[in-house]
Design an enzyme around this catalytic site. Structure first.
Site, PDB file in Angstrom:
ATOM      1  N   TYR A 180      -3.790  16.877   5.772  1.00 42.10           N
ATOM      2  CA  TYR A 180      -3.842  16.527   4.349  1.00 42.10           C
ATOM      3  C   TYR A 180      -3.717  17.802   3.518  1.00 42.10           C
ATOM      4  CZ  TYR A 180      -5.981  12.692   6.889  1.00 42.10           C
ATOM      5  OH  TYR A 180      -6.236  11.703   7.810  1.00 42.10           O
ATOM      6  N   HIS A 184     -13.675   7.105  16.901  1.00 42.67           N
ATOM      7  CA  HIS A 184     -14.954   6.388  16.809  1.00 42.67           C
ATOM      8  C   HIS A 184     -14.820   5.139  17.658  1.00 42.67           C
ATOM      9  CE1 HIS A 184     -12.986   3.594  13.964  1.00 42.67           C
ATOM     10  NE2 HIS A 184     -12.528   4.652  13.337  1.00 42.67           N
ATOM     11  N   ASP A 204      -3.999   2.372   6.015  1.00 43.78           N
ATOM     12  CA  ASP A 204      -5.047   2.256   7.042  1.00 43.78           C
ATOM     13  C   ASP A 204      -5.661   0.877   6.831  1.00 43.78           C
ATOM     14  OD1 ASP A 204      -7.292   2.369   8.650  1.00 43.78           O
ATOM     15  OD2 ASP A 204      -7.875   4.399   8.025  1.00 43.78           O
ATOM     16  N   ASP A 247     -25.379 -15.858  -9.757  1.00 44.26           N
ATOM     17  CA  ASP A 247     -25.490 -16.658  -8.530  1.00 44.26           C
ATOM     18  C   ASP A 247     -24.223 -16.548  -7.673  1.00 44.26           C
ATOM     19  OD1 ASP A 247     -23.829 -17.970 -10.208  1.00 44.26           O
ATOM     20  OD2 ASP A 247     -24.774 -19.942 -10.011  1.00 44.26           O
ATOM     21  N   ASP A 249      -7.899  -1.228  13.953  1.00 40.97           N
ATOM     22  CA  ASP A 249      -7.993  -0.132  12.981  1.00 40.97           C
ATOM     23  C   ASP A 249      -6.742   0.725  13.165  1.00 40.97           C
ATOM     24  OD1 ASP A 249      -8.754   1.862  11.271  1.00 40.97           O
ATOM     25  OD2 ASP A 249     -10.451   2.571  12.472  1.00 40.97           O
ATOM     26  N   HIS A 253     -16.483   0.901  12.693  1.00 44.50           N
ATOM     27  CA  HIS A 253     -17.184   2.025  13.330  1.00 44.50           C
ATOM     28  C   HIS A 253     -18.244   1.358  14.188  1.00 44.50           C
ATOM     29  CE1 HIS A 253     -15.866   4.942   9.914  1.00 44.50           C
ATOM     30  NE2 HIS A 253     -14.862   4.485  10.625  1.00 44.50           N
ATOM     31  N   GLU A 263      -7.089   9.201  15.857  1.00 41.17           N
ATOM     32  CA  GLU A 263      -6.548   9.219  14.507  1.00 41.17           C
ATOM     33  C   GLU A 263      -6.551  10.592  13.836  1.00 41.17           C
ATOM     34  OE1 GLU A 263      -9.192   7.371  11.568  1.00 41.17           O
ATOM     35  OE2 GLU A 263     -10.448   6.656  13.212  1.00 41.17           O
TER      36      GLU A 263
HETATM   37  N1  GLY Z   1     -10.444   2.691   8.766  1.00 38.29           N
HETATM   38  C1  GLY Z   1     -11.568   3.508   8.876  1.00 38.29           C
HETATM   39  C2  GLY Z   1     -11.371   4.537   9.895  1.00 38.29           C
HETATM   40  O1  GLY Z   1     -10.257   4.792  10.294  1.00 38.29           O
HETATM   41  O2  GLY Z   1     -12.298   5.119  10.386  1.00 38.29           O
HETATM   42 MN    MN Z   2     -10.611   4.630  12.386  1.00 37.04          MN
HETATM   43 MN    MN Z   3      -8.593   3.536  10.072  1.00 38.77          MN
END
Ligand code: GLY
Ligand code: MN
Ligand code: MN
Length: 435
Positions: free
Chosen positions: A383, A348, A254, A31, A265, A355, A379
């Site tokens: 990497y 995004h 992040d 529950d 974000d 998002h 962003e």
């Molecule tokens: N924090 C998720 C993104 O950067 O899309």
């Molecule tokens: Mn993002």
């Molecule tokens: Mn992000």
């Protein structure tokens, strides 16, 4: 404000009845529930936040409509466990709808409300049991209306694209909330830069960031925080956050705080226990260069993917300079050679959801053109996996992403998240305490 949004939506949809349930309250086990957050669409149109609720609305003219909320009724016994509810009376009084009913009355009332509406705006397949009952109500109602033989059933249409179109352009109230979310989030990231030290576990730094969010008045995060040290930065959705941070490693965070249903974000990457090493600095500088150029390409009339195209162009050149790529920039760009180390998108939409709702295409399928009031992230990242023998040894295990939130304005891009530094010098100055 909410009534205005409903009117705009209903004018866009045309005549017919909108049915919009909130998100279900998911059970974690037994529950015990996962913490509840109202569906963003329902909140956007009503401000109502309780689970197990639903909006019905239809337009009665170009400037008039009716809205009905189905809500959990007042219940003394339940409220002892779950806290106060607005109830049926509160829904009308506090949220300005025309009428409200207990959610238990939904199926009995829905037929009445449906009446002779020839169109029903409802999103199928989110709750199959709900869909079945709704179709029964529609069929029963059609038979009752005796509009013909066979009876004329209402047409079902999905309202989500129309809601998403509205949510894509933020109004002044939304932008003000997003600016607060951004300011709080920036403070959290600054706190991490000041407090992260070698030997800490990633989740300890997460706690510094999120404590700052709470201290600044944010009730919850917009998404699970990523706190990724050293090679973990190369795991794009790393949320385990349970590794011990070593001296000299980079830490990629992040994380975004929510403020009154709107989230920021932000990603920053910084060294722990000293300044950037030379290879770290070189990778960081490459990403920063791409990110700044990409932000400059956010303009009214440009396509939404202009920042991404900029990042691809800049990062291709930077990867050549880093000794990762060899060849002519133009042909490497054409081949998408940089995608091995920059494998995600650049932007995004951002808003109530990290998002956020909104199309990325014009009606003809071409990339959407930016308009004032849209908010997007920028962003880029690079990497280099620990095991990637195709890159110079000193780069392996380095992951860097830099992410800001940008409003499209007539006079150019407005960065909401500049409260946290991203220049190498500024970061090193802020991080010095962690040494
Ligand atoms: N924090 C998720 C993104 O950067 O899309
Ligand atoms: Mn993002
Ligand atoms: Mn992000």
């Amino acid at each position: 404000m909410y009534a205005k949004r409903r009117q705009r939506l209903l004018n866009r949809l045309g005549d017919g009845m909108l049915i919009l349930p909130t998100a279900p309250h998911a059970i974690r086990n037994g529950d015990v529930h996962y913490s509840f957050r109202a569906g963003s669409d329902l909140h956007y149109l009503t401000g109502f936040d309780e689970p197990n609720s639903l909006l019905v609305a239809w337009r009665t003219g170009a400037a008039t409509h009716r809205s009905v909320l189905f809500v959990p009724p007042r219940d003394r016994a339940r409220e002892i466990w779950d806290g106060p509810r607005a109830g049926v009376r509160g829904a009308v009084k506090q949220f300005g709808v025309d009428e409200a009913f207990a959610i238990e009355q939904l199926w009995e009332k829905l037929g009445e409300l449906l009446g002779a509406h020839a169109r029903v705006f409802h999103t199928l397949a989110r709750d199959p049991a709900f869909d079945r009952r709704l179709l029964q109500v529609c069929a029963h109602n059609a038979a009752k209306q005796r509009r013909g033989n066979p009876p004329a059933h209402p047409v079902l249409e999905d309202p989500l694209p129309a809601i998403a179109d509205l949510r894509l352009i933020k109004d002044a109230d939304e932008l003000a909330r997003m600016a607060v979310a951004a300011r709080i989030t920036a403070r959290g990231h600054c706190r991490a830069m000041q407090g992260a030290a070698p030997g800490m576990i990633e989740y300890e730094v997460q706690s510094l960031v999120e404590t700052e969010f709470r201290n600044q008045g944010s009730a919850r995060n917009g998404y699970d925080s990523i706190v990724a040290s050293g090679p973990n930065a190369c795991i794009l959705h790393y949320v385990k956050n349970d590794r011990r941070i070593r001296r000299g490693e980079l830490l990629l965070i992040d994380a975004g705080a929510e403020w009154e249903h709107y989230t920021a974000d932000i990603t920053r990457t910084f060294p722990v226990g000293g300044g950037f090493s030379e290879p770290q600095k070189a990778v960081y500088a490459a990403v920063l260069k791409a990110q700044k150029a990409a932000i400059r390409s956010v303009k009214e009339g440009a396509t939404w993917d202009a920042p991404h195209k900029t990042c691809l162009r800049v990062l291709t050149r930077e990867l050549i300079a880093l000794g990762v790529l060899r060849g002519r920039p133009d042909s490497l760009l054409k081949k998408g050679a940089c995608r091995t180390w920059f494998m995600h998108g650049t932007s995004h939409w951002l808003g109530m959801d990290v998002h956020d709702a909104g199309t990325y295409q014009e009606p003809d399928g071409k990339p959407l053109r930016l308009r004032a009031g849209m908010v997007l992230t920028v962003e880029p990242g690079l990497y280099f996996d620990r095991r990637d023998t195709s890159v110079p040894k000193e780069l392996r295990g380095i992951g860097v992403r830099i992410e800001d939130d940008v409003v499209v304005e007539k006079r150019g891009p407005r960065v909401l998240t500049d409260g946290v530094p991203k220049e190498i010098r500024e970061i090193e100055a802020l991080c010095v305490g962690g040494g």
